[in-house]
Design an enzyme around this catalytic site. Structure first.
Site, short mmCIF file in Angstrom:
data_model
loop_
_atom_site.label_atom_id
_atom_site.label_comp_id
_atom_site.label_asym_id
_atom_site.label_seq_id
_atom_site.Cartn_x
_atom_site.Cartn_y
_atom_site.Cartn_z
N GLU A 169 -6.26 -10.91 -0.87
CA GLU A 169 -7.13 -10.69 0.05
C GLU A 169 -8.49 -10.79 -0.09
O GLU A 169 -9.39 -9.66 0.38
CB GLU A 169 -6.37 -9.43 0.94
N GLU A 181 0.82 -1.08 -0.04
CA GLU A 181 0.13 0.09 -0.05
C GLU A 181 0.70 1.32 0.13
O GLU A 181 0.65 2.08 0.68
CB GLU A 181 -1.03 -0.16 1.22
#
Ligand code: G3I
Length: 455
Positions: free
Chosen positions: A364, A254
């Site tokens: 995820e 991220e």
């Protein structure tokens, strides 16, 4: 006092009159370390015993015995019973023994070997169906160390249905690094050992993430160069510790924000815009130095499919990493909803990675059905919408070229344990049911959707 002394002298001197004590019956206990090929049988100590006779049988009434386990004599209070068949019901019992006596039989303990290698392959198990594909991929699950107890429902489902694991949080920097150069490996080691022992791939998640910075590093008062040296040391030590045991790492997680700029993290502030590349190079150097030349390095991020500004920035970062020969693959988190992103958006996003020759990890996956908090119970309409969306994701993934497939990982096992419901990070306003199993570990329609996506 005098009476006591007389009793003591009598007890010591009068051998002929000593009564022989009857050996008590031992109590057999639940087994430990149950695995595919055996288990550890256990029982309690019996006073005056010298050894124990262990029987192991597949028949509850012990009409036959497992070879070598018909009154096998053992001096300990346990015995590792080995050479058994997986997925099979066994029974054991013991007797205590000394020079002159053998006790009655203990209670009988029933135990089923885990059976990962011997049970018939169930075609409704995810990895069973995936492994029959011409170009299979790993089916991953996010897990916590506490779930990995042998025989737990998590353990059984993992061994039956999944071929890869990611630590949901215990392999992140804030969990492993307690001070500069000081590491708490306990939970992470347990996860990695579980994967290695059960032929389940281990994906490392994640070396560098702004949401998992340990307090000592946040507070670090050294220079920027010293800060970078700490990050390098951490990456080097962790990659080295797990060299050959962890197949792949999310090196940086991220790094791009939702506006499409580099996220303004402590790493960007302290190490500058090249920090992502530096981290990848340190990870690669550590792996190579440890003799692991096949470690796969991933960049991992979320919400790129529907946000093209973010997608563009992520892919320009990937271009840099590719040009530096520092990266193998990209993780698309896919914390999706039953409405978004669309099939076309997801395909376009993944196909960009295909064009760059990167391995793709749907890393995820979960699919919300109540992002607006407009339902108070899981309705049939949402159940079917979620099933369709899981099916769509699996179809898209399965259609990727073989060289680009790595793993499709689901972010948690049971709905009630997911990070999604009431998540402050997401501003999620209510309950949700985003995964493949309900709170009773029962498969949901989403699980069927996953299977249908493979057809
Ligand atoms: O830190 C303590 C730990 O020492 C203690 O043992 C544990 C006992 O429960 O509590 C700890 O806190 C944990 C925390 O992470 C640490 O930061 C929480 O229990 C744990 O639930 C937690 O949340 C995880 C979160 O990442 C932060 O690591 C979530 O389970 C996990 O689903 C979430 O996953 C992230 C991905 O890694 C990256 N993408 C987004 C996703 C959702 O945030």
């Amino acid at each position: 006092m005098l009476a006591g002394l007389v009793f003591f002298l009598n007890a010591c001197s009068n051998d002929d009159n000593q009564t022989v004590e009857t050996l008590e019956t031992p109590v057999a206990n639940a087994p430990k370390d149950v695995n595919d090929h055996g288990f550890k049988a256990k029982w309690n100590y019996v006073s005056h015993s010298k050894s124990y006779l262990l029987d192991v049988s597949t028949a509850e009434n012990f009409t036959s015995f497992v070879p070598n386990y018909n009154a096998k004599e053992i001096t300990d209070l346990n015995d590792a019973v080995t050479g058994l068949t997986g997925g099979t019901q066994y029974y054991y019992r013991v007797r205590a023994k000394n020079e002159t006596q053998i006790s009655d039989y203990s209670n009988v303990i029933a135990v089923v070997t885990t059976g990962t290698s011997n049970i018939p392959e169930d075609p409704t198990f995810l990895k069973v169906k995936v492994n029959k594909l011409a170009n299979p991929f790993f089916v991953g699950m996010a897990i916590k160390a506490s779930q990995l107890t042998n025989g737990s429902p998590y353990d059984v489902i993992l061994k039956n249905e999944f071929s890869s694991i990611s630590a949901e949080y215990e392999m992140k920097m804030d969990q492993i690094s307690t001070a500069s150069g000081v590491y708490n490996w306990a939970a992470a080691d347990k996860i990695v050992a579980y994967g290695n022992a059960n032929n389940i791939n281990v994906h490392g998640h994640a070396l560098v993430w702004h949401n998992a910075v340990p307090q000592w590093l946040k507070d670090f008062s050294g220079t920027d160069a010293e800060f970078a040296a700490e990050v390098k040391k951490y990456i080097t030590d962790v990659v080295t510790h797990y060299a050959g045991k962890v197949k792949s790492w999310d090196v940086v997680n991220e790094a791009v924000d939702d506006s499409g700029a580099m996220r303004n993290t402590i790493f960007l502030q302290r190490m500058g815009p090249n920090y992502v590349k530096d981290c990848f190079q340190w990870a690669r150097e550590a792996a190579n130095a440890a003799g692991d030349t096949s470690l796969l390095l991933f960049y991992n991020d979320y919400a790129t499919s529907a946000n093209t500004a973010k997608q563009d920035k992520v892919f320009s970062l990937l271009d840099d990493l590719k040009a530096a020969k520092a990266i193998d693959g990209v993780g698309f988190q896919m914390h999706n909803t039953y409405l978004s992103p669309t099939k076309a958006q997801i395909e376009a996003d993944l196909n960009k990675a295909v064009a760059k020759g990167l391995k793709i990890h749907v890393s995820e996956l979960d699919i919300q059905v109540n992002q607006f908090n407009d339902i108070s119970a899981f309705t049939n309409e949402r159940r079917l919408a979620q099933k369709a969306k899981y099916k769509e994701m699996v179809q898209i993934y399965n259609a990727l070229p073989a060289a680009n497939k790595y793993a499709l990982t689901i972010w948690g096992m049971r709905d009630n344990e997911s990070w999604i419901p009431f998540s402050t990070e997401l501003n999620h306003p209510g309950n949700d049911w985003p995964l493949l199993y309900d709170s009773n570990f029962a498969v949901k329609s989403s699980h069927t959707g996953f299977l249908e996506g493979l057809d």
